[in-house]
Scaffold this active site. Sequence first.
Site, PDB file in Angstrom:
ATOM      1  N   CYS A   1       5.072   0.248 -11.651  1.00  0.00           N
ATOM      2  CA  CYS A   1       5.317   1.044 -12.395  1.00  0.00           C
ATOM      3  C   CYS A   1       6.894   1.034 -13.096  1.00  0.00           C
ATOM      4  CB  CYS A   1       5.347   1.922 -11.836  1.00  0.00           C
ATOM      5  SG  CYS A   1       5.434   3.761 -12.320  1.00  0.00           S
TER       6      CYS A   1
ATOM      7  N   LYS B   1      -2.975   4.954  -4.081  1.00  0.00           N
ATOM      8  CA  LYS B   1      -4.095   4.277  -4.602  1.00  0.00           C
ATOM      9  C   LYS B   1      -4.799   3.831  -3.142  1.00  0.00           C
ATOM     10  CE  LYS B   1      -0.984   1.641  -8.539  1.00  0.00           C
ATOM     11  NZ  LYS B   1       0.440   2.602  -7.863  1.00  0.00           N
TER      12      LYS B   1
ATOM     13  N   ALA C   1       0.984  -1.221   0.209  1.00  0.00           N
ATOM     14  CA  ALA C   1       0.105   0.050   0.397  1.00  0.00           C
ATOM     15  C   ALA C   1       0.536   0.934  -0.052  1.00  0.00           C
ATOM     16  CB  ALA C   1      -0.991  -0.153   1.269  1.00  0.00           C
TER      17      ALA C   1
ATOM     18  N   ASP D   1       4.313  -7.824   6.172  1.00  0.00           N
ATOM     19  CA  ASP D   1       5.315  -8.816   4.922  1.00  0.00           C
ATOM     20  C   ASP D   1       4.085  -9.303   4.150  1.00  0.00           C
ATOM     21  OD1 ASP D   1       6.602  -9.593   3.418  1.00  0.00           O
ATOM     22  OD2 ASP D   1       9.122 -10.375   4.608  1.00  0.00           O
TER      23      ASP D   1
ATOM     24  N   ASP E   1      -0.107  -4.310  -6.132  1.00  0.00           N
ATOM     25  CA  ASP E   1       1.047  -3.275  -6.461  1.00  0.00           C
ATOM     26  C   ASP E   1       2.857  -3.161  -6.304  1.00  0.00           C
ATOM     27  OD1 ASP E   1       2.769  -1.133  -8.282  1.00  0.00           O
ATOM     28  OD2 ASP E   1       1.754   0.471  -7.673  1.00  0.00           O
TER      29      ASP E   1
END
Length: 472
Positions: free
Chosen positions: A409, A294, A289, A339, A356
């Site tokens: 990304c 997001k 996060a 984790d 992500d």
Amino acid sequence: MSDQSRRPRKPGKPYRRPQKDPVRILAFDALRAVDERDAYANLVLPPLLRKAREKDGFDGRDAALATELVYGTLRRQGTYDAIIAACVDRPLREVDPPVLDVLSLGVHQLLGTRIPSHAAVSATVELARVVLGDGRAKFVNAVLRKVTQHDLDGWLEQVAPPYDEDPEDHLAVVHSHPRWIVSALWDSLGGPRAGIEDLLEADNERPEVTLVARPGRSTPDELLREEAAVPGRWSPYAVRLTEGGEPGAVEAVREGRAGVQDEGSQLVALALANAPLDGPDRAWLDGCAGPGGKAALLAALAAERGAVLLASEKQPHRAGLVAKALAGNPGPYQVIAADGTRPPWRPGSFDRVLMDVPCTGLGALRRRPEARWRRRPEDLDGFAPLQRGLLRTALESVRVGGVVGYATCSPHLAETRAVVDDVLRQYGDAELIDARPLLPGVPALGDGPDVQLWPHLHGTDAMYLAIIRRTG
């Protein structure tokens, strides 16, 4: 002690103190921080500018020039290094890094801005006198005088190998990217020369500031009242500040009701939120996060449906940033430091999971231009086990009929399709679903079922997204 003070003065030549230029000194300080401490310009520059406003009375034009000098120099560093190398009589590695930073600032003013040549040389030599001393300032002056002999196109004809002989090296020098990154981007993008050149050029352009109106807390209409604000291209919650500006001056951003978030990042969250489900829609997970953009959008969307978001981040300080981003969310949520490869939650606990994953960041080179010079091909091997492990966790964490969004990304195939393909080969009870309909109105999304966004095609960071449904 300066070079001047060690040397006897020539008769009739009184010593002249160097004139301090706060804008160029600030730009030099920022480049030194990037070079010496591996700092990121987008983190170093704002506090330097704030201090300069208080101490030196910086106005908007001063801040704009300092920002252009820093980011312009970093984006074109590879090209400028090739030009400087052609103007010095030694290998660049033998030029002291502070001297090279001053030279790069001067070359950018000469070849990348509208500053007149004489003013660019004069100002850079004066900067050198202040930060390097008179002796090295003479070296800077001699090199920059050579640079003035050609414009940028003229220099590129001299220092870049012909495209027909070495396409990748030509593009690397002309567009200031390491050769291995040019090769990787071209592999992912495919297509002819025009496409990769458009992409590399887009990486060297200053990105707009994009805001997100967090649902239930702000609206795009509120943000559109800001100066030079226009609607986003694709996300219904996006507003672009076309002239840059200071996001912290926007009231909704200060209050946390809106945030700074690239439109590609918004689209990833929206796609996961809109993916079709079989069964209930009550529990959502953001498994990586930090720093919270997001997660804040997902939490707001979940609240509208009566769902709860769990935002998990391994690093405690980044988990703190997530908690700050989610503070004031209209619905229930939870932030934990955990984790993602050893999750504390039970398998099958969630209806929607976003992962992500950490990556090389090659999709955000517009925003972090210095990253292109720090990354190495071997970094991919370091991220590979983590990326696969996190995707496996995501698939284990979602219930049957639920969906996982794998995002990164980076457009590098080793971080995108290779990861998804490898993990899905191990899971016979999961399937890719077409992500393209989940980004309505966005063109040029390829053949699917996954999605790759591009700076030159979509005006976003190069975000990748695959949507996976757990089937058994």
